[in-house]
Design an enzyme around this catalytic site. Structure first.
Site, short mmCIF file in Angstrom:
data_model
loop_
_atom_site.label_atom_id
_atom_site.label_comp_id
_atom_site.label_asym_id
_atom_site.label_seq_id
_atom_site.Cartn_x
_atom_site.Cartn_y
_atom_site.Cartn_z
N PHE A 111 34.70 -9.96 34.12
CA PHE A 111 35.19 -9.63 32.77
C PHE A 111 34.23 -10.06 31.67
O PHE A 111 34.27 -9.55 30.55
CB PHE A 111 36.58 -10.23 32.54
CG PHE A 111 36.62 -11.67 32.12
CD1 PHE A 111 36.85 -12.01 30.79
CD2 PHE A 111 36.47 -12.70 33.05
CE1 PHE A 111 36.90 -13.35 30.41
CE2 PHE A 111 36.53 -14.02 32.67
CZ PHE A 111 36.74 -14.35 31.35
N LYS A 112 33.33 -10.99 31.98
CA LYS A 112 32.38 -11.45 30.95
C LYS A 112 31.50 -10.29 30.46
O LYS A 112 30.97 -10.34 29.35
CB LYS A 112 31.51 -12.58 31.50
CG LYS A 112 32.29 -13.76 32.11
CD LYS A 112 33.04 -14.54 31.05
CE LYS A 112 33.96 -15.58 31.63
NZ LYS A 112 33.36 -16.81 32.02
N ASP A 113 31.33 -9.26 31.30
CA ASP A 113 30.54 -8.09 30.88
C ASP A 113 31.13 -7.40 29.65
O ASP A 113 30.41 -6.79 28.87
CB ASP A 113 30.47 -7.04 32.00
CG ASP A 113 29.57 -7.47 33.15
OD1 ASP A 113 28.54 -8.09 32.89
OD2 ASP A 113 29.92 -7.18 34.30
#
Length: 495
Positions: A111-113
């Site tokens: 999810f950091k993307d």
């Protein structure tokens, strides 16, 4: 309306969005927050018609008000393109009554993307707007996913370099290999002998060192952060909760104005804080379920009103949540103190010196939107197997923590619930496959990848294929006490 940003620890400094993005952390050690949370300026029903990119513009224009429309669209379209393996960017998948918001379709399958794909664009645009001539050194601590996503985002970005610290024995083998094989002359990865909280404390200490800042400035450098303490990370995360509501409207699962719940697997608190901001913008979110693993410092906080980090640090199979100091909680604390900067600073100082602080009953009353829950290792693995056996859907260990809390608490509410699915199961193959059947434990990491592919029918992500044979390019390891010395060595600064 123009939104300015202020520190959670003093009332003196007010900066624009672009200045807050560049600084990362306020000079007094506080976190930047908007002076007010803006209201979404459109009819909720319209969200059903918007693409991810259009939703991003409608949300981000309100927070990043010193960016022109052209600048913002350049950042959004540069970030959310075919780096993601689906045009939806964040698909919403219904399984066994819950809606899994898949936030792992980006370049590094976590999810950091969602935020780190756009942060380099926001950062370089902010640098131009503010006439910055120094090279920006992104300094970041990671519990596994931020590191690779930040490295991938900033690799070869002109005018920047990036240094990532991670706990040497505190990430999954796939997470580590993703970081250590990162290409780019401006990328640096350092394993530390210590845990994530040690890495994060070391990074914060460097940000707060006036002496180091002066040395760097003299050499033509300045620090900024890609951690979730940077407002340029938090604002893009608000987008996907607004988008999820739009998708539920589009699918006819909700009528405009009808509430939804969210369940978020939470370590550093930024991901669930973004949902709280979305709620305060006018998205009808009923309850925010904060899902913890066995490092349940946040669960205990919501139960008791005392934040106490004086406890054993447990290494789990959901390592991105193995955190005892949840930095982004400071932004929520600031809000429930009635934006009292001196009180917030006192709490944070107490956490630093005594290892704990306790909020007042009145402040605790303002946390009614949040419900804490936690899943043991056994419950996490049982949830992966149960959902797979029931539906054929395979989730990673972090998503499984949230899924377990959904079944424990949110499923009974009768309200449509979105679960933030934060990483691809391919990132944690051994833990995931062992949950389904212990017979898989004898296989190598990449044999497990192939087996997961057979079992799930989900294509092996490019991020995994790339590292099968990629050479190790980073091999620096230092003690947690030597982080600043290591940074100086990397940047060629004299002692």
């Amino acid at each position: 309306m123009s939104i300015m940003y202020k520190s959670t620890r003093s009332n003196s400094e007010k900066v624009t969005a672009s200045q807050a993005i560049l600084k990362g952390l306020a000079e007094d050690g506080g976190l930047f927050v908007p002076e007010s949370i803006p209201a979404l300026d459109m009819d909720l029903q319209k969200l059903a018609t918007l693409s991810y990119q259009e939703t991003a513009y409608e949300v981000m224009k309100l927070y990043l008000s010193d960016f022109t429309k052209e600048e913002l669209l350049h950042c959004i379209h540069g970030a959310y393109d075919d780096k993601f393996d689906t045009p939806e960017i964040a698909p919403l998948v219904k399984k066994d009554g819950a809606f899994y918001l898949e936030l792992f379709h980006g370049k590094t399958i976590a999810f950091k993307d969602m935020a780190l794909s756009i942060l380099p664009y926001l950062m370089t645009t902010s640098a131009k707007k503010n006439g910055v001539k120094n090279e920006i050194v992104i300094l970041t601590a990671t519990s596994g996913d931020t590191g690779k996503a930040a490295l991938a985002g900033f690799a070869e970005v002109e005018g920047t370099s990036i240094i990532v610290f991670y706990p040497k024995n505190g990430v999954s083998p796939i997470q580590e290999k993703q970081m250590l094989t990162q290409k780019g002359a401006n990328t640096h990865v350092v394993g530390i002998v210590g845990n994530f909280d040690d890495a994060q404390t070391g990074v914060k200490n460097m940000f707060n060192s006036k002496e180091l800042a002066a040395q760097m400035d003299q050499a033509g450098y300045q620090f900024s952060s890609a951690n979730s303490i940077n407002i340029g990370r938090l604002v893009p995360q608000i987008v996907y909760y607004v988008y999820a509501y739009g998708r539920l409207l589009e699918k006819g699962e909700l009528q405009a104005g009808e509430p939804m719940n969210v369940v978020v697997p939470t370590g550093n608190f930024g991901n669930i804080l973004a949902a709280y901001y979305a709620k305060n913008m006018g998205i009808p979110i009923q309850t925010l379920y904060c899902a913890s693993n066995e490092n349940k410092v946040l669960y205990d906080f919501f139960q008791t009103g005392t934040y106490d980090r004086k406890r054993e640090f447990i290494l789990t199979t959901s390592p991105s949540m193995d955190i005892l100091i949840s930095s982004n909680l400071e932004r929520l604390i600031y809000r429930i103190t009635g934006e009292d900067a001196s009180q917030t600073k006192a709490f944070m100082d107490a956490l630093s010196t005594q290892g704990e602080y306790s909020i007042t009953p009145e402040m605790k009353g303002k946390l009614a939107d949040f419900v804490g829950g936690f899943a043991s290792e056994e419950e996490t693995h049982a949830t992966i197997k149960e959902v797979y056996d029931k539906t054929g859907y395979i989730m990673d260990t972090h998503t499984a923590v949230a899924s377990n809390i959904y079944y424990q608490k949110a499923a009974k509410s009768g309200i449509k619930t979105v679960i933030a699915s934060t990483a691809s199961p391919y990132k944690f193959t051994r833990s995931v496959m062992n949950s389904i059947d212990e017979k898989y434990d004898s296989m190598s990491d990449f044999e497990l990848v192939d087996e997961l592919n057979k079992l799930s029918g989900v294509k092996i992500p490019q991020a995994i294929e790339e590292i099968r044979t990629a050479p190790i390019l980073h091999d620096t390891v230092c003690d947690k006490t030597e982080m600043e010395k290591t940074v100086k060595t990397i940047l060629g600064l004299g002692e």
